[in-house]
Write an enzyme that holds these catalytic residues in place. Structure first.
Site, mmCIF file in Angstrom:
data_model
loop_
_atom_site.group_PDB
_atom_site.id
_atom_site.type_symbol
_atom_site.label_atom_id
_atom_site.label_comp_id
_atom_site.label_asym_id
_atom_site.label_seq_id
_atom_site.Cartn_x
_atom_site.Cartn_y
_atom_site.Cartn_z
ATOM 1 N N VAL A 162 5.478 -18.486 -47.359
ATOM 2 C CA VAL A 162 4.364 -18.171 -48.265
ATOM 3 C C VAL A 162 4.645 -16.816 -48.887
ATOM 4 O O VAL A 162 4.828 -15.827 -48.179
ATOM 5 C CB VAL A 162 3.014 -18.119 -47.504
ATOM 6 C CG1 VAL A 162 1.888 -17.748 -48.458
ATOM 7 C CG2 VAL A 162 2.734 -19.437 -46.813
ATOM 8 N N LYS A 163 4.697 -16.762 -50.216
ATOM 9 C CA LYS A 163 4.970 -15.490 -50.889
ATOM 10 C C LYS A 163 3.642 -14.762 -51.048
ATOM 11 O O LYS A 163 3.044 -14.717 -52.126
ATOM 12 C CB LYS A 163 5.641 -15.762 -52.241
ATOM 13 C CG LYS A 163 6.383 -14.581 -52.793
ATOM 14 C CD LYS A 163 7.289 -15.030 -53.925
ATOM 15 C CE LYS A 163 7.778 -13.875 -54.758
ATOM 16 N NZ LYS A 163 8.494 -12.844 -54.019
#
Ligand code: PMP
Length: 303
Positions: A162-163
């Protein structure tokens, strides 16, 4: 060891910002202090590259954003079509043929508590500005990498795929590299194997084969990484995703990093030890960098 690379300059580079439905000069853009992106790092982002008025692999960036948003339980305002419209509109207003795009979605304004239910409206911000690169001589000679003590968070705490806006682990790994006068950090996972660099993926060339750790080893599924794996296969270079240790990097003929802004960055040394023969010959890295530059200059969503 040489000087640190150039960091993205906040000013006086001209930036164009989409914020809460309006496009403005970056110097005018203000976000309320109750935004949970600021209070808790609660949100996510994408960094994209524009070349020749085309956004490179935009659909893949937006797919990654969408998957991350689902993981965090944030609804993208207007869905993927809404995100695409915002990126293209900001890029058009910025009017530069080559640029860097930062698309941010925060949980939005809420109370001082961590409860996300106090944030009914996610906020979208899109910043378009200049691409920050390492100096050309640095790119040619290769960068100095050091193994840092900061480990990549595990998937059961903060999934590295997850950025998210919480980049403290990257910040601290880069800070440690700075303190040790290196250009970038080699970040290991909790098993002591290679995860990635502070904001880039890691590749090694071992006996002619291109190898990068799978994302489950603690890496972000980089869009540049994906493009390089595709290109390698097209060029007849065998490519694999499998775990790598520091041992493999020391044994490698070539090591490089990949990321949206700099694309392909050769690594000259790891922990003070030259990579490969030390001759500076990097045939696979050079071939892939050229292929990626061609792909970036000729494909993408036009605006
Ligand atoms: N890992 C991390 C932690 C990053 O921040 C980035 C930059 N977005 C990358 C890898 C490289 O990914 P990409 O090719 O999508 O820029």
């Amino acid at each position: 060891m040489s000087a640190s690379p150039i960091s993205p300059a906040p000013a006086p580079n001209r930036t164009t910002v989409w914020l809460d439905g309006a496009v403005m000069d970056g110097r005018e853009a203000r976000v309320p202090v109750f935004d949970h992106g600021l209070l808790y790092g609660d949100g996510l982002f994408e960094a994209m590259r524009i070349n020749n008025r085309r956004v490179f692999r935009m659909e893949r960036h937006l797919a990654r954003l969408s998957a991350g948003a689902k993981a965090l339980g944030i609804e993208l305002p207007g869905g993927l079509a809404g995100m695409q419209k915002i990126v293209l509109e900001t890029a058009r207003e910025h009017a530069e043929p080559d640029a860097y795009v930062r698309l941010i979605v925060t949980r939005g304004d809420g109370g001082l508590g961590v409860d996300p239910r106090s944030c009914p409206h996610p906020r979208v911000i899109c910043i378009v500005g200049a691409i920050a690169l390492y100096p050309a001589d640095k790119l040619k000679a290769g960068i100095d990498l050091v193994t840092v003590s900061v480990r990549r968070p595990t998937a059961d705490s903060l999934d590295p795929r997850v950025k998210s806006l919480n980049y403290l682990s990257s910040v601290l790994s880069r800070r440690e590299a700075n303190l040790r006068h290196a250009d970038e950090a080699l970040v290991l996972n909790d098993s002591g194997l290679v995860a990635e660099a502070s904001v880039a993926n890691v590749f090694a060339v071992l006996g002619g084969e291109l190898v990068t750790p799978p994302a489950t080893q603690g890496a972000l599924e980089g869009i540049t990484r994906g493009a390089l794996l595709d290109l390698a296969r097209e060029l007849g270079i065998s490519a694999a995703e499998r775990p790598l240790g520091r041992f493999d990097l020391f044994a490698a003929d070539e090591v490089f990093l990949s990321g949206t802004a700099a694309r392909v960055v050769p690594v000259a040394t790891l922990d003070g030890q030259p990579i490969g023969t030390g001759s500076g010959e990097r045939p696979v890295t050079v071939q892939l960098a050229a292929a990626l530059a061609r792909l970036g200059d000729t494909t993408g969503v036009p605006f």
